[in-house]
Design an enzyme around this catalytic site. Structure first.
Site, PDB file in Angstrom:
ATOM      1  CE1 TYR A 199     -78.893 -23.522  -5.505  1.00  0.00           C
ATOM      2  CE2 TYR A 199     -78.933 -25.801  -6.205  1.00  0.00           C
ATOM      3  CZ  TYR A 199     -78.250 -24.616  -6.022  1.00  0.00           C
ATOM      4  OH  TYR A 199     -76.935 -24.534  -6.342  1.00  0.00           O
TER       5      TYR A 199
ATOM      6  N   GLY B 133     -72.778 -22.208  -5.588  1.00  0.00           N
ATOM      7  CA  GLY B 133     -74.118 -22.485  -6.095  1.00  0.00           C
ATOM      8  C   GLY B 133     -74.039 -22.996  -7.520  1.00  0.00           C
ATOM      9  CB  SER B 134     -76.485 -24.865  -9.560  1.00  0.00           C
ATOM     10  OG  SER B 134     -77.414 -23.945 -10.080  1.00  0.00           O
ATOM     11  CB  SER B 135     -73.859 -23.989 -13.918  1.00  0.00           C
ATOM     12  OG  SER B 135     -74.855 -24.973 -14.117  1.00  0.00           O
TER      13      SER B 135
END
Lengths: 414, 140
Positions: free
Chosen positions: A374, B65-67
């Site tokens: 990220y 991808g993340s929540s």
């Protein structure tokens, strides 16, 4: 979808506009997945982020009078009080943290600010139906506890917390939880870091299937947390089984719910090594160390404390953890040891937050591929290696590839 | 050359309709790894790396991808006017679905099997998610 009288009343606005909005969204999600009805939830975890979309959505619901029936725990934002001692914080970033905090308190959340609620403050039992968002949390509650949650988004989990129900589909259904592919692990799996690599490489090998891992012995909580977080980052896999370890996988047969094993893959040490070299930035000088994506456990922090005891860190070292763990580290003396060496333990904070601007454009070291994934957006670069190696690198201010060194020294010997 | 119109069935996930140019991604999409100012994909090793998804009808296998980041990525693209106009996926997940519904972006799945073979980058399509149809304009 077939709704109960009360759910219909929510949809019709009889419980206020905020509840109505939440129910509308959930019905649309239910219809998208052909869910026949809603089921009650007993726990929720919302991946608060204080990013623009998060704040916009929670404030919209608050302004419409929404309140949570099931009080959710929440993900970290950043601890502005603590970060202000380390760096300067933009007034607008501080304001957004405070606004998000106020909105979530108003809607009825429990402000845990921790991405590992499943280890401390929101621990489910087997078969409990939940609405969990946060990429390390959903796999952990599904796989390790045998509770049932879909891979909720922050927003859909918040809607479920408000209405107290969630559409019945996906991982809530027994038959969708069965293993789909047997993954024979033929690697040593000596450290928790090996589980990061395994989690990251598995979706690349098998796509988005539920893996049943074989040959993994006594993984630690941190290993299981790492495995799930990376599975769900490298892919969209919020559920795994480990034969003889996780509750729905006492045997291979149980993990496949009595069905024949149709597909098997092997993951070797070479696969993990290749993944490692794909993920990491080139070795060399580093300017900082950052850990805690997901939040480090007490055991992991003790590893750091033991390595830096009576030493001086060459570069700044930051550990992100939960407030209860930070408190325990203080009681145990780990905090003082790490601070004396020049490191910090920061509570309630995520690495994907604007409080880390002072590290942008720099190269650091971490043990988390998710952390590095990220931060590409924020122009940070990471050497990714075992926690122990990363701490040693922070003591020296540089890190070199051991294999490379070995080959160099071997050629010198010749 | 004349323009042929061909209609395909699909399944509504997030309602709405839009027209635009097809952009096909064989790789999953994480909207957080797209620059909100330009709509350009900034994820290394992605098949759309360096290309802009702004204003396109994006055809991709699934989200990843993340929540959290999927919603925020989409929100920022939308606020800057750089979002895709509609999305066509093979494997919807809760995060992608919830984000699209909340951001009011048309999203469909379960397209006819002939749809994927009948389209290419640059085709102009009209996606009517609400009624479950996709119309493709192609030159012949």
């Amino acid at each position: 979808m077939k709704l109960t009288e009360e759910e219909q009343a929510m949809l019709a606005g009889k419980y206020g506009q905020g509840t109505q909005t939440a129910m509308k969204i959930q019905v649309a999600i239910g219809e998208a997945f052909d869910a026949p009805y809603m089921v009650p939830i007993t726990r929720a975890h919302v991946a608060l982020s204080n990013q623009e979309a998060d704040l916009w959505f929670v404030e919209k619901l608050v302004s419409q009078g929404a309140h949570c029936r099931i009080r959710p725990t929440v993900n970290p934002s950043f601890n502005w009080k603590q970060m202000k001692k380390i760096t300067s914080i933009d007034a607008k970033d501080e304001a957004i943290v405070k606004r998000t905090d106020a909105a979530y308190k108003k809607i009825g959340a429990i402000m845990t600010y921790d991405c590992t609620p499943y280890l401390q403050l929101n621990v489910p039992r087997v078969n409990e139906v939940l609405a969990y968002s946060e990429s390390s949390a959903t796999p952990f509650v599904n796989s390790v506890y045998g509770a049932r949650s879909n891979r909720e988004s922050a927003q859909s989990a918040l809607c479920a917390a408000i209405t107290g129900v969630t559409p019945y589909y996906g991982f809530l259904k027994e038959e969708n939880r069965q293993g789909e592919i047997l993954v024979n692990v033929q690697a040593e799996m000596k450290t928790d870091f090996d589980y990061q690599l395994l989690g990251y490489v598995t979706p690349k090998k098998i796509g988005y299937k539920i893996p049943v891992f074989n040959n993994l012995v006594n993984p630690s909580n941190a290993a299981l947390m790492n495995l799930g977080a990376q599975l769900n980052t490298g892919g969209n896999v919020p559920m795994y089984h480990i034969v003889g370890v996780t509750p729905e996988a006492e045997t291979i047969t149980a993990a496949f719910q009595g069905h024949e094993v149709k597909e098997t893959v092997t993951i070797t040490q070479a696969d993990l090594d290749e993944m490692r070299s794909d993920l990491t930035a080139p070795y060399g000088k580093i300017e900082f160390a950052l850990f805690g994506c997901p939040h480090l456990t007490l055991d992991q922090i003790k590893i750091v404390a033991d390595l830096v005891e009576n030493q001086h860190l060459k570069v700044p070292l930051f550990i992100m953890s939960s407030a209860p763990t930070q408190q325990l580290c203080q009681d145990m003396g780990y905090l003082q040891t790490i601070e004396a060496a020049g490191g910090e333990i920061i509570s309630n904070t995520c690495m994907d937050q604007p409080c880390w601007k002072f590290l942008y454009g720099k190269k650091g070291v971490t043990d988390s591929p998710k952390c590095a994934y990220y931060t590409k957006r924020r122009n940070m670069e990471f050497v990714i290696t075992e926690l122990e190696n990363a701490v040693k690198a922070a003591l020296k201010g540089e890190i070199y590839d051991e294999n490379h060194e070995k080959s160099v020294s071997m050629s010198q010997n010749i | 050359m004349k323009i042929m119109k061909k209609a395909f069935q699909c399944h509504k996930i997030s309602e709405g309709e839009a027209s635009g140019e097809i952009m096909i991604s064989k790789d999953p999409i994480c909207f957080y790894l797209v620059d909100p100012k330009s709509g350009v994909v900034i994820e290394r090793n992605h098949c759309l790396f360096g290309k802009s998804i702004a204003g396109k009808v994006l055809v991709f296998p699934n989200g990843k991808g993340s929540s959290v980041v999927q919603a925020d990525g989409m929100y920022q693209l939308k606020m800057k006017g750089m979002a895709p106009k509609a999305m066509i996926v093979d494997y919807p997940d809760t995060t992608l679905v919830a984000s699209a519904i909340i951001m009011e972006m048309p999203l469909v799945d379960k397209t006819d099997s002939s749809f994927k073979t009948g389209i290419q980058n640059g085709n102009i399509v009209h996606v009517d998610a609400t009624h479950g149809t996709i119309t493709v304009n192609s030159e012949s």
